[in-house]
Design a protein around this motif. Structure first.
Motif, PDB file in Angstrom:
ATOM      1  N   THR A  61      -4.934  12.839  -5.959  1.00 21.17           N
ATOM      2  CA  THR A  61      -3.652  12.456  -5.377  1.00 21.17           C
ATOM      3  C   THR A  61      -3.785  12.346  -3.865  1.00 21.17           C
ATOM      4  OG1 THR A  61      -2.435  13.602  -7.127  1.00 21.17           O
ATOM      5  CG2 THR A  61      -1.225  13.112  -5.108  1.00 21.17           C
ATOM      6  N   SER A  62      -3.197  11.324  -3.296  1.00 21.58           N
ATOM      7  CA  SER A  62      -3.217  11.148  -1.851  1.00 21.58           C
ATOM      8  C   SER A  62      -2.460  12.275  -1.161  1.00 21.58           C
ATOM      9  CB  SER A  62      -2.569   9.808  -1.501  1.00 21.58           C
ATOM     10  OG  SER A  62      -2.361   9.696  -0.101  1.00 21.58           O
TER      11      SER A  62
ATOM     12  N   ARG B  66      14.630  12.570   2.197  1.00 25.87           N
ATOM     13  CA  ARG B  66      14.413  12.975   3.599  1.00 25.87           C
ATOM     14  C   ARG B  66      12.935  13.250   3.855  1.00 25.87           C
ATOM     15  NH1 ARG B  66      16.872  17.020   6.959  1.00 25.87           N
ATOM     16  NH2 ARG B  66      15.704  17.051   8.921  1.00 25.87           N
ATOM     17  N   CYS B  67      12.286  13.957   2.956  1.00 28.06           N
ATOM     18  CA  CYS B  67      10.867  14.296   3.128  1.00 28.06           C
ATOM     19  C   CYS B  67       9.989  13.051   3.055  1.00 28.06           C
ATOM     20  CB  CYS B  67      10.434  15.311   2.070  1.00 28.06           C
ATOM     21  SG  CYS B  67      11.175  16.945   2.287  1.00 28.06           S
ATOM     22  N   ILE B  68      10.326  12.137   2.159  1.00 29.60           N
ATOM     23  CA  ILE B  68       9.581  10.878   2.075  1.00 29.60           C
ATOM     24  C   ILE B  68       9.722  10.104   3.378  1.00 29.60           C
ATOM     25  CG2 ILE B  68       9.520   8.610   0.957  1.00 29.60           C
ATOM     26  CD1 ILE B  68      10.231  10.061  -1.674  1.00 29.60           C
ATOM     27  N   SER B  69      10.933  10.070   3.903  1.00 30.53           N
ATOM     28  CA  SER B  69      11.188   9.360   5.167  1.00 30.53           C
ATOM     29  C   SER B  69      10.414   9.979   6.327  1.00 30.53           C
ATOM     30  CB  SER B  69      12.687   9.379   5.472  1.00 30.53           C
ATOM     31  OG  SER B  69      12.953   8.757   6.712  1.00 30.53           O
ATOM     32  N   ILE B  70      10.378  11.313   6.388  1.00 29.52           N
ATOM     33  CA  ILE B  70       9.611  11.997   7.437  1.00 29.52           C
ATOM     34  C   ILE B  70       8.135  11.650   7.307  1.00 29.52           C
ATOM     35  CG2 ILE B  70       8.822  14.262   8.259  1.00 29.52           C
ATOM     36  CD1 ILE B  70      11.612  15.353   7.522  1.00 29.52           C
ATOM     37  N   GLY B  71       7.643  11.679   6.081  1.00 31.33           N
ATOM     38  CA  GLY B  71       6.237  11.341   5.845  1.00 31.33           C
ATOM     39  C   GLY B  71       5.912   9.927   6.287  1.00 31.33           C
ATOM     40  N   GLU B  72       6.803   8.985   5.985  1.00 34.08           N
ATOM     41  CA  GLU B  72       6.587   7.587   6.380  1.00 34.08           C
ATOM     42  C   GLU B  72       6.619   7.441   7.899  1.00 34.08           C
ATOM     43  OE1 GLU B  72       8.504   5.324   2.484  1.00 34.08           O
ATOM     44  OE2 GLU B  72       9.748   5.748   4.248  1.00 34.08           O
ATOM     45  N   THR B  73       7.548   8.129   8.530  1.00 28.03           N
ATOM     46  CA  THR B  73       7.685   8.033   9.991  1.00 28.03           C
ATOM     47  C   THR B  73       6.483   8.627  10.717  1.00 28.03           C
ATOM     48  OG1 THR B  73      10.098   8.138   9.844  1.00 28.03           O
ATOM     49  CG2 THR B  73       9.111   8.689  11.973  1.00 28.03           C
ATOM     50  N   LEU B  74       6.031   9.784  10.267  1.00 26.78           N
ATOM     51  CA  LEU B  74       4.911  10.459  10.935  1.00 26.78           C
ATOM     52  C   LEU B  74       3.568   9.834  10.563  1.00 26.78           C
ATOM     53  CD1 LEU B  74       6.050  14.202  10.646  1.00 26.78           C
ATOM     54  CD2 LEU B  74       6.364  12.622  12.561  1.00 26.78           C
ATOM     55  N   GLY B  75       3.451   9.341   9.338  1.00 24.17           N
ATOM     56  CA  GLY B  75       2.242   8.622   8.925  1.00 24.17           C
ATOM     57  C   GLY B  75       0.981   9.462   8.801  1.00 24.17           C
TER      58      GLY B  75
ATOM     59  N   TYR C 215      -1.013  11.777   1.658  1.00 21.82           N
ATOM     60  CA  TYR C 215       0.086  11.103   2.359  1.00 21.82           C
ATOM     61  C   TYR C 215       1.387  11.497   1.670  1.00 21.82           C
ATOM     62  CZ  TYR C 215       2.867   7.109   4.099  1.00 21.82           C
ATOM     63  OH  TYR C 215       3.826   6.314   4.680  1.00 21.82           O
ATOM     64  N   ALA C 216       2.302  12.079   2.416  1.00 16.26           N
ATOM     65  CA  ALA C 216       3.482  12.730   1.840  1.00 16.26           C
ATOM     66  C   ALA C 216       4.255  11.873   0.819  1.00 16.26           C
ATOM     67  CB  ALA C 216       4.403  13.214   2.953  1.00 16.26           C
ATOM     68  N   PRO C 217       4.583  10.604   1.101  1.00 14.85           N
ATOM     69  CA  PRO C 217       5.333   9.828   0.101  1.00 14.85           C
ATOM     70  C   PRO C 217       4.609   9.741  -1.248  1.00 14.85           C
ATOM     71  CG  PRO C 217       5.439   8.741   2.230  1.00 14.85           C
ATOM     72  CD  PRO C 217       4.442   9.860   2.371  1.00 14.85           C
ATOM     73  N   ASN C 218       3.290   9.591  -1.208  1.00  8.76           N
ATOM     74  CA  ASN C 218       2.522   9.501  -2.454  1.00  8.76           C
ATOM     75  C   ASN C 218       2.423  10.857  -3.144  1.00  8.76           C
ATOM     76  OD1 ASN C 218       2.141   6.830  -1.806  1.00  8.76           O
ATOM     77  ND2 ASN C 218       0.050   7.098  -1.055  1.00  8.76           N
ATOM     78  N   TRP C 219       2.180  11.905  -2.345  1.00 10.14           N
ATOM     79  CA  TRP C 219       2.058  13.257  -2.901  1.00 10.14           C
ATOM     80  C   TRP C 219       3.369  13.690  -3.564  1.00 10.14           C
ATOM     81  CZ3 TRP C 219      -0.561  17.748   0.314  1.00 10.14           C
ATOM     82  CH2 TRP C 219      -0.639  18.912  -0.470  1.00 10.14           C
ATOM     83  N   ILE C 220       4.482  13.420  -2.899  1.00 14.02           N
ATOM     84  CA  ILE C 220       5.789  13.798  -3.441  1.00 14.02           C
ATOM     85  C   ILE C 220       6.069  13.055  -4.746  1.00 14.02           C
ATOM     86  CG2 ILE C 220       8.285  13.680  -3.035  1.00 14.02           C
ATOM     87  CD1 ILE C 220       7.612  14.122  -0.010  1.00 14.02           C
ATOM     88  N   ALA C 221       5.797  11.757  -4.751  1.00 15.33           N
ATOM     89  CA  ALA C 221       6.024  10.962  -5.966  1.00 15.33           C
ATOM     90  C   ALA C 221       5.185  11.482  -7.130  1.00 15.33           C
ATOM     91  CB  ALA C 221       5.703   9.492  -5.688  1.00 15.33           C
TER      92      ALA C 221
ATOM     93  N   TYR D   5      -2.041  11.265   7.318  1.00 16.01           N
ATOM     94  CA  TYR D   5      -2.904  11.071   6.151  1.00 16.01           C
ATOM     95  C   TYR D   5      -2.674   9.730   5.440  1.00 16.01           C
ATOM     96  CZ  TYR D   5      -3.535  16.120   6.709  1.00 16.01           C
ATOM     97  OH  TYR D   5      -3.786  17.367   7.220  1.00 16.01           O
ATOM     98  N   LYS D   6      -1.923   8.835   6.049  1.00 12.65           N
ATOM     99  CA  LYS D   6      -1.647   7.548   5.409  1.00 12.65           C
ATOM    100  C   LYS D   6      -2.924   6.770   5.127  1.00 12.65           C
ATOM    101  CE  LYS D   6       1.194   3.381   5.851  1.00 12.65           C
ATOM    102  NZ  LYS D   6       2.229   2.677   6.670  1.00 12.65           N
ATOM    103  N   ASN D   7      -3.879   6.857   6.033  1.00 15.17           N
ATOM    104  CA  ASN D   7      -5.114   6.080   5.891  1.00 15.17           C
ATOM    105  C   ASN D   7      -6.299   6.916   5.406  1.00 15.17           C
ATOM    106  OD1 ASN D   7      -3.863   3.677   6.903  1.00 15.17           O
ATOM    107  ND2 ASN D   7      -4.022   4.522   8.967  1.00 15.17           N
ATOM    108  N   LEU D   8      -6.003   8.131   4.940  1.00 19.34           N
ATOM    109  CA  LEU D   8      -7.078   8.992   4.444  1.00 19.34           C
ATOM    110  C   LEU D   8      -7.601   8.465   3.115  1.00 19.34           C
ATOM    111  CD1 LEU D   8      -8.555  11.760   4.960  1.00 19.34           C
ATOM    112  CD2 LEU D   8      -6.841  12.780   3.452  1.00 19.34           C
TER     113      LEU D   8
END
Length: 223
Positions: A206-207, A185-194, A209-215, A196-199
Protein backbone atom coordinates in the motif's frame (compact mmCIF):
# COMPACT_ATOMS: atom_id res chain seq x y z
CA UNK A 1 17.40 -20.49 29.33
CA UNK A 2 20.12 -17.91 30.00
CA UNK A 3 21.15 -14.96 27.84
CA UNK A 4 24.25 -16.87 26.68
CA UNK A 5 22.16 -19.88 25.73
CA UNK A 6 19.81 -17.64 23.77
CA UNK A 7 22.72 -16.08 21.89
CA UNK A 8 24.03 -19.55 21.05
CA UNK A 9 20.59 -20.26 19.63
CA UNK A 10 20.74 -17.02 17.62
CA UNK A 11 24.06 -18.11 16.18
CA UNK A 12 22.49 -21.35 14.95
CA UNK A 13 19.37 -19.64 13.60
CA UNK A 14 21.06 -16.64 11.99
CA UNK A 15 20.02 -15.90 8.40
CA UNK A 16 22.53 -13.96 6.32
CA UNK A 17 19.94 -12.51 3.93
CA UNK A 18 17.74 -11.38 6.80
CA UNK A 19 20.78 -9.87 8.51
CA UNK A 20 21.62 -7.91 5.37
CA UNK A 21 18.01 -6.68 5.19
CA UNK A 22 18.04 -5.55 8.82
CA UNK A 23 21.32 -3.68 8.35
CA UNK A 24 20.09 -2.10 5.11
CA UNK A 25 17.04 -0.84 7.00
CA UNK A 26 19.14 0.73 9.74
CA UNK A 27 20.07 -2.02 12.21
CA UNK A 28 23.62 -2.21 13.54
CA UNK A 29 26.13 -4.88 12.60
CA UNK A 30 25.33 -6.48 15.96
CA UNK A 31 22.69 -8.65 14.31
CA UNK A 32 22.25 -12.36 13.50
CA UNK A 33 19.24 -12.00 11.24
CA UNK A 34 17.03 -14.54 13.00
CA UNK A 35 13.64 -14.90 11.30
CA UNK A 36 10.76 -13.40 13.24
CA UNK A 37 8.93 -16.72 13.25
CA UNK A 38 11.84 -18.29 15.12
CA UNK A 39 11.91 -15.40 17.60
CA UNK A 40 8.19 -15.87 18.26
CA UNK A 41 8.78 -19.56 18.97
CA UNK A 42 11.51 -18.64 21.45
CA UNK A 43 9.30 -16.02 23.09
CA UNK A 44 6.50 -18.55 23.53
CA UNK A 45 8.92 -21.00 25.12
CA UNK A 46 10.50 -18.40 27.44
CA UNK A 47 7.31 -16.57 28.45
CA UNK A 48 7.24 -13.17 30.13
CA UNK A 49 10.47 -12.51 32.01
CA UNK A 50 11.36 -8.89 32.65
CA UNK A 51 14.82 -9.57 34.11
CA UNK A 52 15.93 -11.68 31.16
CA UNK A 53 14.30 -9.30 28.70
CA UNK A 54 16.35 -6.41 30.12
CA UNK A 55 19.55 -8.45 29.80
CA UNK A 56 18.72 -9.14 26.16
CA UNK A 57 17.78 -5.54 25.49
CA UNK A 58 20.94 -4.12 27.05
CA UNK A 59 23.10 -6.34 24.83
CA UNK A 60 22.31 -3.98 21.95
CA UNK A 61 21.82 -6.94 19.61
CA UNK A 62 18.95 -6.47 17.15
CA UNK A 63 17.59 -10.01 17.46
CA UNK A 64 17.81 -9.88 21.26
CA UNK A 65 15.85 -6.62 21.32
CA UNK A 66 13.17 -8.06 19.04
CA UNK A 67 12.84 -11.01 21.41
CA UNK A 68 12.88 -8.79 24.50
CA UNK A 69 9.89 -6.85 23.16
CA UNK A 70 7.89 -10.08 23.35
CA UNK A 71 9.04 -10.82 26.91
CA UNK A 72 8.83 -7.55 28.84
CA UNK A 73 6.46 -7.22 31.77
CA UNK A 74 5.59 -3.62 31.09
CA UNK A 75 4.26 -2.91 34.58
CA UNK A 76 7.74 -3.64 35.97
CA UNK A 77 9.50 -1.02 33.82
CA UNK A 78 10.08 2.33 35.47
CA UNK A 79 9.58 5.64 33.68
CA UNK A 80 13.32 6.36 33.73
CA UNK A 81 14.11 2.89 32.35
CA UNK A 82 11.73 3.43 29.45
CA UNK A 83 13.13 6.88 28.72
CA UNK A 84 16.67 5.50 28.68
CA UNK A 85 15.77 2.53 26.51
CA UNK A 86 14.07 4.55 23.79
CA UNK A 87 16.64 7.36 23.82
CA UNK A 88 19.29 4.85 22.72
CA UNK A 89 17.32 3.44 19.78
CA UNK A 90 18.12 4.31 16.19
CA UNK A 91 16.63 1.36 14.27
CA UNK A 92 13.06 2.39 13.43
CA UNK A 93 11.68 -1.16 13.30
CA UNK A 94 12.73 -1.73 16.92
CA UNK A 95 11.26 1.64 17.93
CA UNK A 96 7.93 0.63 16.38
CA UNK A 97 8.06 -2.86 17.88
CA UNK A 98 8.80 -1.56 21.37
CA UNK A 99 5.96 0.95 21.14
CA UNK A 100 3.37 -1.50 19.80
CA UNK A 101 4.34 -4.57 21.87
CA UNK A 102 5.31 -2.90 25.12
CA UNK A 103 4.78 0.81 25.66
CA UNK A 104 1.24 1.14 24.35
CA UNK A 105 0.21 -0.90 27.41
CA UNK A 106 2.24 1.21 29.84
CA UNK A 107 0.90 3.46 32.57
CA UNK A 108 3.26 6.13 31.22
CA UNK A 109 1.71 6.45 27.75
CA UNK A 110 0.28 9.96 28.22
CA UNK A 111 3.45 11.31 29.83
CA UNK A 112 5.78 9.94 27.16
CA UNK A 113 3.48 10.76 24.25
CA UNK A 114 3.52 14.45 25.12
CA UNK A 115 7.21 14.44 26.02
CA UNK A 116 8.47 12.70 22.89
CA UNK A 117 6.09 13.97 20.21
CA UNK A 118 7.62 17.45 20.40
CA UNK A 119 11.23 16.27 20.59
CA UNK A 120 13.71 17.48 17.97
CA UNK A 121 15.39 14.05 18.14
CA UNK A 122 14.07 11.88 15.33
CA UNK A 123 13.93 8.63 17.29
CA UNK A 124 11.97 10.21 20.13
CA UNK A 125 9.69 12.09 17.75
CA UNK A 126 8.84 8.84 15.99
CA UNK A 127 8.21 7.09 19.30
CA UNK A 128 5.93 9.90 20.50
CA UNK A 129 3.89 9.91 17.31
CA UNK A 130 3.63 6.12 17.31
CA UNK A 131 2.03 6.44 20.74
CA UNK A 132 -0.36 9.01 19.26
CA UNK A 133 -1.22 6.51 16.50
CA UNK A 134 -2.06 3.97 19.20
CA UNK A 135 -4.34 6.50 20.92
CA UNK A 136 -6.04 7.31 17.62
CA UNK A 137 -6.62 3.63 16.82
CA UNK A 138 -8.68 3.14 19.99
CA UNK A 139 -11.44 5.22 18.38
CA UNK A 140 -11.99 7.04 21.67
CA UNK A 141 -10.47 10.47 21.00
CA UNK A 142 -12.73 13.52 20.98
CA UNK A 143 -13.12 15.72 17.91
CA UNK A 144 -11.22 18.46 19.78
CA UNK A 145 -8.28 16.10 20.39
CA UNK A 146 -8.26 15.11 16.72
CA UNK A 147 -8.39 18.75 15.61
CA UNK A 148 -5.30 19.47 17.72
CA UNK A 149 -3.44 16.52 16.21
CA UNK A 150 -4.37 17.51 12.67
CA UNK A 151 -3.27 21.10 13.31
CA UNK A 152 0.17 19.83 14.31
CA UNK A 153 0.32 17.58 11.26
CA UNK A 154 -0.59 20.41 8.89
CA UNK A 155 2.11 22.60 10.39
CA UNK A 156 4.95 20.09 10.79
CA UNK A 157 4.52 17.07 8.49
CA UNK A 158 6.35 18.41 5.44
CA UNK A 159 9.45 19.48 7.38
CA UNK A 160 9.61 16.76 10.07
CA UNK A 161 12.64 14.47 10.32
CA UNK A 162 12.22 11.20 8.35
CA UNK A 163 11.29 8.89 11.24
CA UNK A 164 8.94 11.36 12.86
CA UNK A 165 7.45 12.27 9.49
CA UNK A 166 6.54 8.64 8.81
CA UNK A 167 4.79 8.31 12.17
CA UNK A 168 2.98 11.65 11.76
CA UNK A 169 1.76 10.56 8.35
CA UNK A 170 0.58 7.29 9.90
CA UNK A 171 -1.38 9.34 12.45
CA UNK A 172 -3.01 11.35 9.65
CA UNK A 173 -4.02 8.17 7.85
CA UNK A 174 -5.23 6.47 11.03
CA UNK A 175 -7.54 9.39 11.78
CA UNK A 176 -8.95 9.20 8.26
CA UNK A 177 -9.54 5.47 8.57
CA UNK A 178 -10.85 5.35 12.16
CA UNK A 179 -13.04 8.49 12.30
CA UNK A 180 -15.43 8.78 9.30
CA UNK A 181 -16.25 12.40 10.11
CA UNK A 182 -12.59 13.26 9.43
CA UNK A 183 -11.97 11.08 6.38
CA UNK A 184 -12.40 13.76 3.71
CA UNK A 185 -10.45 16.27 5.78
CA UNK A 186 -7.49 13.88 6.14
CA UNK A 187 -7.52 13.06 2.43
CA UNK A 188 -7.53 16.78 1.65
CA UNK A 189 -4.59 17.41 4.01
CA UNK A 190 -2.69 14.56 2.40
CA UNK A 191 -3.33 15.95 -1.09
CA UNK A 192 -2.31 19.47 -0.05
CA UNK A 193 0.91 18.43 1.69
CA UNK A 194 1.81 15.81 -0.93
CA UNK A 195 4.10 13.84 1.40
CA UNK A 196 5.10 10.46 -0.09
CA UNK A 197 3.08 11.15 -3.25
CA UNK A 198 6.00 10.19 -5.47
CA UNK A 199 7.38 7.41 -3.28
CA UNK A 200 7.85 4.18 -5.23
CA UNK A 201 5.70 1.34 -3.93
CA UNK A 202 6.61 -2.33 -4.19
CA UNK A 203 4.11 -4.57 -5.94
CA UNK A 204 1.39 -5.70 -3.56
CA UNK A 205 2.14 -2.99 -0.98
CA UNK A 206 0.00 0.00 0.00
CA UNK A 207 1.24 3.48 -0.83
CA UNK A 208 2.24 5.69 2.11
CA UNK A 209 0.64 8.67 0.33
CA UNK A 210 -2.22 9.53 2.69
CA UNK A 211 -5.15 9.54 0.19
CA UNK A 212 -4.16 6.08 -1.06
CA UNK A 213 -3.38 4.70 2.41
CA UNK A 214 -6.71 5.94 3.80
CA UNK A 215 -8.68 4.48 0.89
CA UNK A 216 -6.94 1.12 1.29
CA UNK A 217 -7.49 1.13 5.06
CA UNK A 218 -11.22 1.85 4.71
CA UNK A 219 -11.63 -0.82 2.05
CA UNK A 220 -9.89 -3.36 4.29
CA UNK A 221 -12.18 -2.57 7.22
CA UNK A 222 -15.28 -3.11 5.04
CA UNK A 223 -14.25 -6.67 4.12
Amino acid sequence: MTKNEIFAKFNDLGNEKRKEMYIKNGASENTYGVLLGELRKLAKKLGKNNKLALELWNSGNTDAQWLACMMFEVEKLSLDEVRSMVSQLTYVDIIDKFISEVLCNSQYVDILMKEWANSTKDNLGRAGWKLIVHKISTGKLSDADLEDILANIETELQTANPGKQWAMNHALCQIGITYPQFTERCISIGETLGVYKNLKVAKGCTSAYAPNWIAAGIAKRKK
